[in-house]
Design a protein around this motif. Structure first.
Motif, PDB file in Angstrom:
ATOM      1  N   UNK A  34       0.844  -1.197   0.000  1.00  0.00           N
ATOM      2  CA  UNK A  34       0.000   0.000   0.000  1.00  0.00           C
ATOM      3  C   UNK A  34       0.872   1.237   0.000  1.00  0.00           C
ATOM      4  N   UNK A  35       0.297   2.337   0.392  1.00  0.00           N
ATOM      5  CA  UNK A  35       1.055   3.579   0.466  1.00  0.00           C
ATOM      6  C   UNK A  35       1.849   3.624   1.759  1.00  0.00           C
ATOM      7  N   UNK A  36       3.137   3.905   1.639  1.00  0.00           N
ATOM      8  CA  UNK A  36       4.018   4.066   2.800  1.00  0.00           C
ATOM      9  C   UNK A  36       4.786   5.373   2.628  1.00  0.00           C
ATOM     10  N   UNK A  37       5.048   6.037   3.739  1.00  0.00           N
ATOM     11  CA  UNK A  37       5.736   7.331   3.700  1.00  0.00           C
ATOM     12  C   UNK A  37       7.150   7.218   4.241  1.00  0.00           C
ATOM     13  N   UNK A  38       8.066   7.909   3.571  1.00  0.00           N
ATOM     14  CA  UNK A  38       9.441   8.003   4.037  1.00  0.00           C
ATOM     15  C   UNK A  38       9.964   9.376   3.648  1.00  0.00           C
ATOM     16  N   UNK A  39      10.395  10.135   4.645  1.00  0.00           N
ATOM     17  CA  UNK A  39      10.935  11.480   4.403  1.00  0.00           C
ATOM     18  C   UNK A  39       9.977  12.340   3.585  1.00  0.00           C
ATOM     19  N   UNK A  40       8.695  12.300   3.933  1.00  0.00           N
ATOM     20  CA  UNK A  40       7.652  13.129   3.314  1.00  0.00           C
ATOM     21  C   UNK A  40       7.297  12.707   1.896  1.00  0.00           C
ATOM     22  N   UNK A  41       7.900  11.640   1.393  1.00  0.00           N
ATOM     23  CA  UNK A  41       7.525  11.106   0.088  1.00  0.00           C
ATOM     24  C   UNK A  41       6.618   9.903   0.279  1.00  0.00           C
ATOM     25  N   UNK A  94      10.413  -0.353  10.955  1.00  0.00           N
ATOM     26  CA  UNK A  94       9.257   0.316  10.351  1.00  0.00           C
ATOM     27  C   UNK A  94       9.660   1.604   9.651  1.00  0.00           C
ATOM     28  N   UNK A  95      10.908   2.032   9.816  1.00  0.00           N
ATOM     29  CA  UNK A  95      11.336   3.305   9.243  1.00  0.00           C
ATOM     30  C   UNK A  95      11.816   3.190   7.802  1.00  0.00           C
ATOM     31  N   UNK A  96      12.112   1.971   7.348  1.00  0.00           N
ATOM     32  CA  UNK A  96      12.589   1.783   5.989  1.00  0.00           C
ATOM     33  C   UNK A  96      11.489   1.167   5.137  1.00  0.00           C
ATOM     34  N   UNK A  97      11.419   1.629   3.886  1.00  0.00           N
ATOM     35  CA  UNK A  97      10.324   1.251   2.994  1.00  0.00           C
ATOM     36  C   UNK A  97      10.895   0.520   1.781  1.00  0.00           C
ATOM     37  N   UNK A  98      10.170  -0.519   1.343  1.00  0.00           N
ATOM     38  CA  UNK A  98      10.649  -1.373   0.259  1.00  0.00           C
ATOM     39  C   UNK A  98       9.538  -1.582  -0.770  1.00  0.00           C
ATOM     40  N   UNK A  99       9.981  -1.961  -1.973  1.00  0.00           N
ATOM     41  CA  UNK A  99       9.057  -2.294  -3.056  1.00  0.00           C
ATOM     42  C   UNK A  99       9.562  -3.539  -3.771  1.00  0.00           C
ATOM     43  N   UNK A 100       8.656  -4.157  -4.541  1.00  0.00           N
ATOM     44  CA  UNK A 100       9.073  -5.258  -5.405  1.00  0.00           C
ATOM     45  C   UNK A 100       9.763  -4.708  -6.640  1.00  0.00           C
TER      46      UNK A 100
END
Length: 926
Positions: A34-41, A94-100
Motif C-alpha cells: 500500500x502507500x508508505x511514507x518516508x521522508x515526506x515522500x 518500520x522506518x525503511x520502505x521497500x518495493x518489489x
C-alpha cells in the motif's frame, strides 16, 4: 528434549523454506502492499522492513526474526525486493520502505525471477541429524543456521543507520566540519553552534555530491547512449527522454545552488546563514515535479529495454561496474532527485534546531521549508497520478476477454483510479492463488494471470462488477444471507461480517470473500484470501469506496415516513400524500391508514392509524378538483368523498371508520389496475381488465366535470346527492395483455405485450408507436414477451422504458440517439422520471441513471422494494418527491421518500418537457 520455538518448523511451513523461488512466491502473495511514507515522500505498492520480516517469519514458521531477516536478504540479493532509494539491504524496521522489483509485461508471469537454495534452511542429508543433536559435519545446514543466527545477533550491522546521499561511510568523517576548519575556529564556537555548522556542512557537501551524481548520469549514461548504436536511432532520443526525463533541468538548478553554498562557505568558515540561498533556489524546483511524474514510465522503459535488447543489457552491466557508479545500479541514481528533495526539510529542520534566536535563518529557514514541502506535496500528487495512469494503461492493454465478450471498463478515463489489488484463491485448499482482483474507483475486476509466449495476459474471469451493484460478505455462500446485505439500514459491506479477527491463523484457516453481483446479469463468486489481514483489507477498501460513491453521487434527500409499524401481515402496497401533502395515506393488505407526512425534528413520529377496512388495497388516487378518492381493492374500483376521508383522519373513532365505509361507491369490478391523467384538456380515469389475449379498457370522466373549479362546499353537496361519481366516456379493446397507460396530449399510450400502442380518444383508432420500417428497431419489434411500462417526453424525443431496456424514438416512431441505450441491470417493475434522472424500481434495488447520458448514477439496495407513488403526472404538480417501501432487517416495512426537489429545484422546469405541444399528424399529436 523439546525443539526450540525459535527454529523453523518445516513440517508446518507454508512452503519448503530452503527453496527461494517458493518463498518469494509465498511472500508476494502474503505481503499487503500500500502507500508508505518516508521522508515526506509517498511510495505506492510498498511495505516496511518490519512487515517484510513479519511475513517471512510466518511463512517459515519461526519466531527468530534474525533468521527471517537473513532469508529476506537472500531475496534482496536477487533484486526481488529493494529499498525505495536503493541505498541499503533489507532492515527489520518500520522506518525503511521497500518495493518489489519492477517487472515488465514481457517477463514470465508465472515465476518471480528468484532461484536458488537457502542452505541455512535446507535439510541435512545425515539420517541421524536433528535440531537437538547435530551431526558431525561442519557443513551441516542446521549447524550453519545456528552459527549464522549467533553471528547476526552480535554484529552491529543490523542497527539502523541514516543513509548518506552518495557518500561512502569512510569518506563521511573526512567531510565533517570540525575537520575542515582550523582547530582554533572549531574551539571558538559553542556546542550548539558546532552542531549547526556540522549540519550546514553536510547540507553543502551532499549537495555537491548530488550534482556529481546527476553529472554521472549525463556523462556515463546519456552521452554514450546518444553517441553509440546500442539503441536504434529512430527511437534513441525517445528512450533517453523516457528514462532520464528532464534530469538536466534539475542539474541546471542544483549546480547553481551548490556553487552558491560553496561560495558562502568559502567566505567564512563559520557560516552565518544559508536560508536566503535556499529560498532563492527552492523557488526554482519546478523541474522536480515533472521528473517525479515521469519516474514510473522511465523505470518501465529501462527494464523493458534491458529485457529485450542484449546490447543494452550488456551496456547496463558494464556501466554499473564502473568505478564512478560506486556499485550502485541505475535505478538507485534515478531515484536520487526525488529523495534529495525529500531530504531538504530534514536537513533544514536540523539547522533550525541549532540556530540562535537572533539569526536571520530563524525567519528564512521556515520559509524555505514551507516552499520545499509545497513542492513535495505536488510531487506526491503528480507522481501518484502518473503511476495510476501508467498502471491502468498497462492493465488495459493486457486484458483479454472471452470470445464474443467485451466490457468497456473506461480505464483510460481521466481521474480513473486503481484502489487496491491482490491475489485470491479459487479454492481454499489450492497451493497457489489463481485469481487476481482489481478494485477500481468504480468497479471490481477478476482476472486469471496467464503466460502466453512469455508474455503476461490477464484473462477476464467474470463480468466486472459496478461497485453500486456489489454486495460482499465473509461467508462462503452469500446468497442465503443476501437479504441481510441488501437492507438499507445496514451497510452492505457489513453483511455477514463475523468475528474472525479473534481467530489464530493456521494453514487450514478459511478466509472467504463472497462477491455478489446484483441484477439479472449478476452472479456470485466465492474466493479465498491468503490471510485474515488480506481479507480485512478487501472489506475495508470496498466499503470505503462504496461510501465515497454514495456520497459523491447523492442526488436526492431521503426521508423516512414510517418504520417498524407495517409488517408481512399488513404489507404496504401503495401510498399517496393528501391534505396539501401534510398527511399520507397508506394502502395495505387489510385497509387504508394515515399518518402525518412530516414531523418536526426531535419529535416522535405518529404511528399510522387505520381509517378504512378493505382487503388488498393496491392503488389509491386523489382527484382533489372533484373532491374524490379512488381506491382499488380486490380488483374493484371504489370512490369516496375526499371530505369524508379528511374527517376520518380527524375523528379517529370506530364510528368514523364505519361512516367512511358507508360512503363508498362502487365504480367497476374485475379490473387489474387504473390510471388517472389529463388528455384532451380534461381529466380521465382509465380502468384496465387484462386477459392473456385481450384487454378491456374503459375511460371514465367525473360525473360533474363541468363543475370543476367551483367552491368546495357546493361541490361537496352536489357529490353527496349524486348516484354516480364517474361516468363512462368510452370503451375499447386491445388485443394483448395491457400493463401500463400513459396520458399524452390527445392520445393514450398503452403498454402491452405487443409494445407501445397509441389510441386516439376521439376516434379510438389504434396504431403501433414504433414504425416497423425502421430496421434499427428490430431488436424490439421482433422480440416477444417485452413489458413496456412507461413513456416520457424529453427534448422533443420520447423515452420508451421496458423491463429490459430504454431508448429514444421521435414522434414518427423512428429511433433517435442511436448510440444511446440503457440495458437495465435489474428487472424493473416501475419507473419514475425526475429530470435529469430516470429511476427503475425492482425488488432488490432502485437503479438511478442519467436520462441524457444513460450512465449509472446510483444504486439504492433494499429488500422487497415497492414503488408507491410520484407526482409527476399532472402539469400543475410541482413536487419531485417519490415514495417507495422496503423491508428492514426485522421484516418490517419502511416507507421513505426520495426528494429530488431539495437537490436541484432549478431543474424542475425541464419536467414539463414531457408534455408536448399540439402537432398535425397522429404521431405528431403525441
Amino acid at each position: 528434549m523439546k525443539p526450540s520455538t525459535a527454529v523453523t518448523n518445516q513440517k508446518h511451513s507454508l512452503v519448503y523454506p530452503a527453496l527461494l523461488s517458493k518463498v518469494a512466491e509465498a511472500f508476494e502473495n502474503r505481503i499487503v502492499t500500500g502507500e508508505r511514507n518516508k521522508n515526506s515522500l509517498t511510495y505506492t505498492k510498498a511495505f516496511t522492513g518490519a512487515e517484510a520480516v513479519d511475513a517471512l517469519a510466518h511463512i517459515i514458521k519461526t519466531s527468530d526474526r534474525n533468521l527471517a531477516l537473513l532469508l529476506g536478504r537472500a531475496l534482496d540479493a536477487q533484486k526481488f525486493i529493494h529499498d525505495v532509494t536503493y541505498d541499503h539491504r533489507l532492515r527489520d524496521t518500520h522506518n525503511e520502505v521497500y518495493q518489489f522489483r519492477e517487472r515488465t509485461f514481457d517477463e514470465d508471469a508465472s515465476t518471480t525471477g528468484v532461484n536458488g537454495v537457502f542452505t541455512l534452511l535446507s535439510e541435512c542429508y545425515s539420517p541421524t541429524c536433528s535440531r537437538d543433536r547435530l551431526c558431525y559435519s561442519i557443513a551441516c545446514p542446521r549447524r550453519l543456521e545456528q552459527q549464522a543466527r549467533l553471528m547476526l545477533k552480535i554484529q552491529p550491522g543490523l542497527k539502523r543507520n541514516e543513509s548518506r546521499s552518495s557518500i561512502h561511510a569512510e569518506e563521511t568523517e573526512k567531510k565533517l566540519w570540525i575537520y575542515s576548519v582550523p582547530k582554533d575556529v572549531a574551539d571558538s564556537v559553542s556546542d550548539k553552534e558546532r552542531k549547526r555548522q556540522e549540519v550546514i556542512c553536510e547540507f553543502m557537501y551532499t549537495e555537491r555530491d548530488f550534482v556529481k551524481d546527476l553529472e554521472y548520469l549525463r556523462d556515463c549514461w546519456m552521452k554514450p547512449l546518444r553517441r553509440g548504436s546500442i539503441i536504434a536511432e529512430h527511437r534513441r532520443e525517445k528512450f533517453i527522454r523516457a528514462v532520464f526525463a528532464n534530469i538536466l533541468d534539475i542539474h541546471a538548478v542544483n549546480v547553481k545552488l551548490a556553487e552558491a553554498l560553496t561560495k558562502r562557505q568559502q567566505q567564512n568558515p563559520v557560516v552565518r546563514e544559508v536560508g536566503d540561498i535556499i529560498i532563492e533556489y527552492a523557488k526554482k524546483f519546478e523541474p522536480y515535479i515533472q521528473y517525479g511524474a515521469n519516474q514510473v514510465y522511465g523505470k518501465y522503459e529501462f527494464e523493458r529495454e534491458k529485457a529485450s535488447n542484449p546490447l543494452f543489457a550488456k551496456f547496463v552491466d558494464e556501466t554499473e561496474r564502473l568505478k564512478e557508479s560506486r556499485k550502485l545500479e541505475l535505478n538507485g541514481y534515478l531515484t536520487k532527485p526525488t529523495s534529495r528533495l525529500a531530504r531538504y526539510p530534514l536537513l533544514l529542520d536540523a539547522i533550525l534546531k541549532n540556530t540562535c534566536a537572533d539569526s536571520p535563518d530563524q525567519t528564512n529557514i521556515p520559509k524555505a521549508i514551507e516552499i520545499v514541502r509545497g513542492f513535495l506535496t505536488r510531487l506526491n500528487a503528480e507522481t501518484g497520478k502518473a503511476e495510476n495512469r501508467f498502471n491502468l494503461l498497462q492493465l488495459n492493454q493486457s486484458l483479454v476477454f472471452r470470445p464474443g465478450e467485451h466490457f468497456d471498463l473506461k480505464l483510460t478515463e481521466e481521474n480513473r483510479q486503481l484502489i487496491f489489488k491482490g491475489f485470491l484463491k479459487k479454492r481454499m485448499q489450492d497451493a497457489q492463488a489463481d485469481i487476481q482482483a482489481f478494485l477500481f474507483d468504480h468497479s471490481l475486476l477478476f482476472v486469471r494471470v496467464k503466460n502466453v509466449n512469455k508474455r503476461e495476459q490477464l484473462k477476464v474471469h467474470r463480468k466486472p462488477v459496478p461497485l453500486e451493484l456489489l454486495v460482499i460478505s465473509q461467508y462462503e455462500n452469500a446468497t442465503s444471507r443476501l437479504a441481510l446485505a441488501k437492507r438499507p439500514s445496514t451497510s452492505l459491506i457489513h453483511a455477514g461480517r463475523s468475528a474472525q479477527g479473534s481467530k489464530i491463523e493456521t494453514s487450514n484457516t478459511k478466509y472467504p470473500l463472497s462477491f455478489v453481483h446484483l441484477g439479472r446479469r449478476g452472479y456470485e463468486l466465492t474466493l479465498y484470501a491468503p490471510t485474515f489481514v488480506s481479507q480485512k483489507k478487501w472489506m475495508e477498501h470496498i466499503e470505503a469506496q462504496q461510501k465515497k460513491l454514495r456520497e459523491r453521487s447523492g442526488v436526492y434527500a431521503k426521508h423516512i415516513l414510517s418504520a417498524s409499524f407495517f409488517d408481512s401481515q399488513e404489507r404496504v402496497n401503495c401510498a399517496i400524500p393528501f391534505d396539501g401533502s401534510r398527511k399520507l395515506l397508506y394502502g395495505t393488505d387489510h385497509g387504508i391508514f394515515w399518518s402525518e407526512m412530516r414531523v418536526k425534528p426531535g419529535t416522535i413520529a405518529q404511528k399510522p392509524t387505520k381509517i378504512l377496512a378493505m382487503t388488498n388495497v393496491s392503488q389509491i388516487e386523489l382527484l382533489e378538483e372533484y373532491g374524490m378518492m379512488l381506491v382499488l381493492a380486490d380488483k374493484t374500483l371504489y370512490s369516496f368523498p375526499l371530505d369524508a376521508v379528511l374527517e376520518a383522519t380527524i375523528g379517529l373513532s370506530v364510528h368514523d371508520m364505519a361512516a367512511l365505509s358507508r360512503r363508498a361507491k362502487k365504480v367497476v369490478g374485475h379490473i387489474n389496475f387504473f390510471r388517472a391523467g389529463i388528455c384532451l384538456g380534461q381529466l380521465f380515469v382509465c380502468t384496465v381488465k387484462s386477459g392473456s389475449m385481450t384487454s378491456t379498457v374503459r375511460v371514465w370522466e367525473p360525473a360533474d366535470h363541468l363543475n370543476k373549479g367551483k367552491k368546495q362546499p357546493a361541490l361537496k353537496k352536489l357529490l353527496q346527492n349524486q348516484s354516480e361519481t364517474l361516468k363512462l366516456y368510452k370503451e375499447f379493446y386491445i388485443p394483448a395483455d395491457t400493463m401500463s397507460i400513459s396520458f399524452l396530449k390527445s392520445m393514450l399510450c398503452m403498454g402491452c405485450s405487443k409494445g407501445f400502442e397509441i389510441v386516439s380518444l376521439e376516434t379510438l383508432e389504434t396504431q403501433s408507436l414504433l414504425d416497423p420500417a425502421d430496421t434499427s428497431l428490430d431488436f424490439v419489434i421482433r422480440r416477444e414477451t417485452l413489458k413496456p411500462l412507461a413513456i416520457y417526453r424529453l427534448n422533443g424525443d420520447f423515452l420508451l422504458n421496458y423491463t429490459d431496456f430504454s431508448f429514444f424514438v421521435n414522434r414518427n416512431g423512428w429511433r433517435t440517439r442511436s448510440d444511446w441505450i440503457i440495458n437495465w441491470e435489474g428487472l424493473p417493475q416501475a419507473f419514475s422520471l425526475c429530470y435529469p434522472y430516470i429511476l427503475a424500481f425492482e425488488p432488490n434495488f432502485v437503479e438511478i441513471r442519467h436520462a441524457e447520458t444513460g450512465s449509472l448514477v446510483q444504486i439504492i439496495a433494499g429488500e422487497n422494494i415497492r414503488f408507491l407513488h410520484d407526482k409527476t403526472r399532472f402539469l400543475h404538480d410541482q413536487t419531485r418527491e417519490i415514495l417507495y417501501a422496503y423491508e428492514d432487517e426485522n421484516g418490517k416495512d419502511v416507507v421513505a421518500s426520495l426528494d429530488f426537489w431539495e437537490t436541484g429545484q432549478h431543474q424542475h422546469q425541464n419536467l414539463q418537457q414531457q408534455y408536448p405541444s399540439p402537432q398535425q399528424s397522429k404521431h405528431q399529436q403525441l
